[in-house]
Design a protein around this motif. Sequence first.
Motif, PDB file in Angstrom:
ATOM      1  N   THR A 133      86.747  57.078  73.484  1.00 33.67           N
ATOM      2  CA  THR A 133      86.003  56.291  72.235  1.00 33.67           C
ATOM      3  C   THR A 133      84.700  56.814  72.196  1.00 33.67           C
ATOM      4  N   SER A 134      84.022  56.326  70.993  1.00 31.77           N
ATOM      5  CA  SER A 134      82.704  56.428  70.401  1.00 31.77           C
ATOM      6  C   SER A 134      81.540  55.598  71.337  1.00 31.77           C
ATOM      7  N   ASN A 135      82.240  54.534  71.936  1.00 35.72           N
ATOM      8  CA  ASN A 135      80.945  53.704  72.269  1.00 35.72           C
ATOM      9  C   ASN A 135      80.728  54.121  73.636  1.00 35.72           C
ATOM     10  N   PRO A 136      79.340  53.778  74.100  1.00 30.66           N
ATOM     11  CA  PRO A 136      78.682  54.246  75.375  1.00 30.66           C
ATOM     12  C   PRO A 136      79.649  53.779  76.381  1.00 30.66           C
ATOM     13  N   GLY A 137      80.083  52.366  76.374  1.00 27.86           N
ATOM     14  CA  GLY A 137      80.793  51.777  77.613  1.00 27.86           C
ATOM     15  C   GLY A 137      81.961  52.385  77.825  1.00 27.86           C
ATOM     16  N   GLY A 138      82.634  53.273  76.926  1.00 26.89           N
ATOM     17  CA  GLY A 138      83.949  53.986  77.230  1.00 26.89           C
ATOM     18  C   GLY A 138      83.735  54.735  78.135  1.00 26.89           C
ATOM     19  N   SER A 139      82.603  55.288  78.724  1.00 27.72           N
ATOM     20  CA  SER A 139      82.630  56.323  80.061  1.00 27.72           C
ATOM     21  C   SER A 139      82.999  55.369  81.192  1.00 27.72           C
ATOM     22  N   ASP A 140      82.725  54.247  81.183  1.00 27.05           N
ATOM     23  CA  ASP A 140      82.988  53.517  82.562  1.00 27.05           C
ATOM     24  C   ASP A 140      84.298  53.618  83.096  1.00 27.05           C
ATOM     25  N   LEU A 141      85.168  53.908  82.061  1.00 25.96           N
ATOM     26  CA  LEU A 141      86.800  54.077  82.079  1.00 25.96           C
ATOM     27  C   LEU A 141      87.083  55.535  82.068  1.00 25.96           C
ATOM     28  N   GLN A 142      86.488  56.209  80.947  1.00 27.48           N
ATOM     29  CA  GLN A 142      87.195  57.080  80.538  1.00 27.48           C
ATOM     30  C   GLN A 142      86.643  58.627  81.352  1.00 27.48           C
ATOM     31  N   PHE A 143      85.683  58.170  82.202  1.00 30.19           N
ATOM     32  CA  PHE A 143      84.859  59.272  83.063  1.00 30.19           C
ATOM     33  C   PHE A 143      85.565  58.888  84.424  1.00 30.19           C
ATOM     34  N   LEU A 144      86.581  58.198  84.978  1.00 32.69           N
ATOM     35  CA  LEU A 144      87.078  57.895  86.114  1.00 32.69           C
ATOM     36  C   LEU A 144      87.728  59.190  86.531  1.00 32.69           C
ATOM     37  N   ASP A 145      87.774  59.709  87.706  1.00 30.07           N
ATOM     38  CA  ASP A 145      88.626  60.802  88.276  1.00 30.07           C
ATOM     39  C   ASP A 145      90.015  60.536  88.349  1.00 30.07           C
ATOM     40  N   VAL A 146      90.911  61.396  87.806  1.00 23.44           N
ATOM     41  CA  VAL A 146      92.076  61.344  87.789  1.00 23.44           C
ATOM     42  C   VAL A 146      92.786  62.749  87.932  1.00 23.44           C
ATOM     43  N   ILE A 190      81.469  58.446  62.486  1.00 25.77           N
ATOM     44  CA  ILE A 190      80.295  58.975  61.688  1.00 25.77           C
ATOM     45  C   ILE A 190      79.738  57.789  61.312  1.00 25.77           C
ATOM     46  N   GLY A 191      78.500  58.095  61.047  1.00 23.03           N
ATOM     47  CA  GLY A 191      77.585  56.973  60.125  1.00 23.03           C
ATOM     48  C   GLY A 191      77.104  55.984  60.964  1.00 23.03           C
ATOM     49  N   ALA A 192      77.453  54.609  60.788  1.00 29.22           N
ATOM     50  CA  ALA A 192      76.892  53.423  61.607  1.00 29.22           C
ATOM     51  C   ALA A 192      76.985  53.598  63.195  1.00 29.22           C
ATOM     52  N   GLN A 193      77.959  54.566  63.742  1.00 32.46           N
ATOM     53  CA  GLN A 193      77.849  54.698  65.303  1.00 32.46           C
ATOM     54  C   GLN A 193      76.994  55.633  65.633  1.00 32.46           C
ATOM     55  N   GLY A 194      76.424  56.723  64.668  1.00 29.19           N
ATOM     56  CA  GLY A 194      75.463  57.460  64.890  1.00 29.19           C
ATOM     57  C   GLY A 194      76.051  58.844  65.060  1.00 29.19           C
ATOM     58  N   GLY A 195      77.444  59.250  64.937  1.00 25.99           N
ATOM     59  CA  GLY A 195      77.855  60.463  65.182  1.00 25.99           C
ATOM     60  C   GLY A 195      77.601  61.457  64.059  1.00 25.99           C
ATOM     61  N   ASP A 196      77.133  62.740  64.690  1.00 24.93           N
ATOM     62  CA  ASP A 196      76.804  63.952  63.674  1.00 24.93           C
ATOM     63  C   ASP A 196      77.743  64.542  63.062  1.00 24.93           C
ATOM     64  N   VAL A 197      77.795  64.759  61.789  1.00 26.10           N
ATOM     65  CA  VAL A 197      78.752  65.176  61.008  1.00 26.10           C
ATOM     66  C   VAL A 197      79.087  66.772  61.461  1.00 26.10           C
ATOM     67  N   GLU A 198      77.606  67.522  61.156  1.00 23.70           N
ATOM     68  CA  GLU A 198      77.711  68.932  61.735  1.00 23.70           C
ATOM     69  C   GLU A 198      78.136  69.270  63.053  1.00 23.70           C
ATOM     70  N   ALA A 199      77.581  68.560  63.966  1.00 23.45           N
ATOM     71  CA  ALA A 199      77.935  68.866  65.408  1.00 23.45           C
ATOM     72  C   ALA A 199      79.520  68.407  65.702  1.00 23.45           C
ATOM     73  N   THR A 200      80.058  67.233  64.935  1.00 27.06           N
ATOM     74  CA  THR A 200      81.349  67.045  65.077  1.00 27.06           C
ATOM     75  C   THR A 200      82.196  68.238  64.743  1.00 27.06           C
ATOM     76  N   LEU A 201      81.834  68.640  63.495  1.00 20.63           N
ATOM     77  CA  LEU A 201      82.797  69.727  62.809  1.00 20.63           C
ATOM     78  C   LEU A 201      82.979  70.953  63.654  1.00 20.63           C
ATOM     79  N   GLN A 202      81.576  71.393  64.130  1.00 17.75           N
ATOM     80  CA  GLN A 202      81.416  72.540  64.926  1.00 17.75           C
ATOM     81  C   GLN A 202      82.232  72.205  66.100  1.00 17.75           C
ATOM     82  N   ALA A 203      82.347  71.173  66.797  1.00 15.84           N
ATOM     83  CA  ALA A 203      83.055  70.874  68.096  1.00 15.84           C
ATOM     84  C   ALA A 203      84.569  70.787  68.089  1.00 15.84           C
ATOM     85  N   GLY A 204      85.000  70.098  66.965  1.00 18.37           N
ATOM     86  CA  GLY A 204      86.353  69.823  66.818  1.00 18.37           C
ATOM     87  C   GLY A 204      87.161  70.728  65.764  1.00 18.37           C
ATOM     88  N   ARG A 205      86.704  71.241  65.111  1.00 19.38           N
ATOM     89  CA  ARG A 205      87.572  72.016  63.957  1.00 19.38           C
ATOM     90  C   ARG A 205      88.561  72.970  64.785  1.00 19.38           C
TER      91      ARG A 205
END
Length: 151
Positions: free
Chosen positions: A28-41, A93-108
């Motif tokens: 997820t895009s939200n900072p609090g997502g790391s609380d669960l999404q970074f758990l070791d599995v 992207i936009g209101a949540q602060g995601g950078d379009v250029e960095a996103t495209l470079q990372a994900g395409r």
Amino acid sequence: TANPYMGRDSVEPYLAYRDKGVFLLCRTSNPGGSDLQFLDVVGKKLYEHVAEIIARDWNAGGQCGLVVGATYPDEIARVRRLVGDMPLLVPGIGAQGGDVEATLQAGRTAAGTGMVINNSRAILYAGKGEDFAQASRQAAMASRELINRFR
């Protein structure tokens, strides 16, 4: 070792439609997502494990995609390495602060595709009342132009 089919039963009805796709939440895009999404599995972060099992075990028909937030380009790049050309739905992207250029470079993908970039807040809240249709259209076009600038 974690069971790669755990949780698949809740998605199985959607996977049965071989001519349709389904996007599954990965990072997820939200900072609090790391609380669960970074758990070791099994020696990996949960979001990495989710990406791997969906790409390897659930995507047999090629109809799966992953939701990965734009606010974390390094993690988008990590997911892209893990899943190959699987489609990514990218909010943030936009209101949540995601950078379009960095996103495209990372994900395409190597072909320069593979992403559906979502910018709904800018479009939904572009205008009120009678100007909504025109203001929303202008916001959508501006988002498209910004994305295309970095393609």
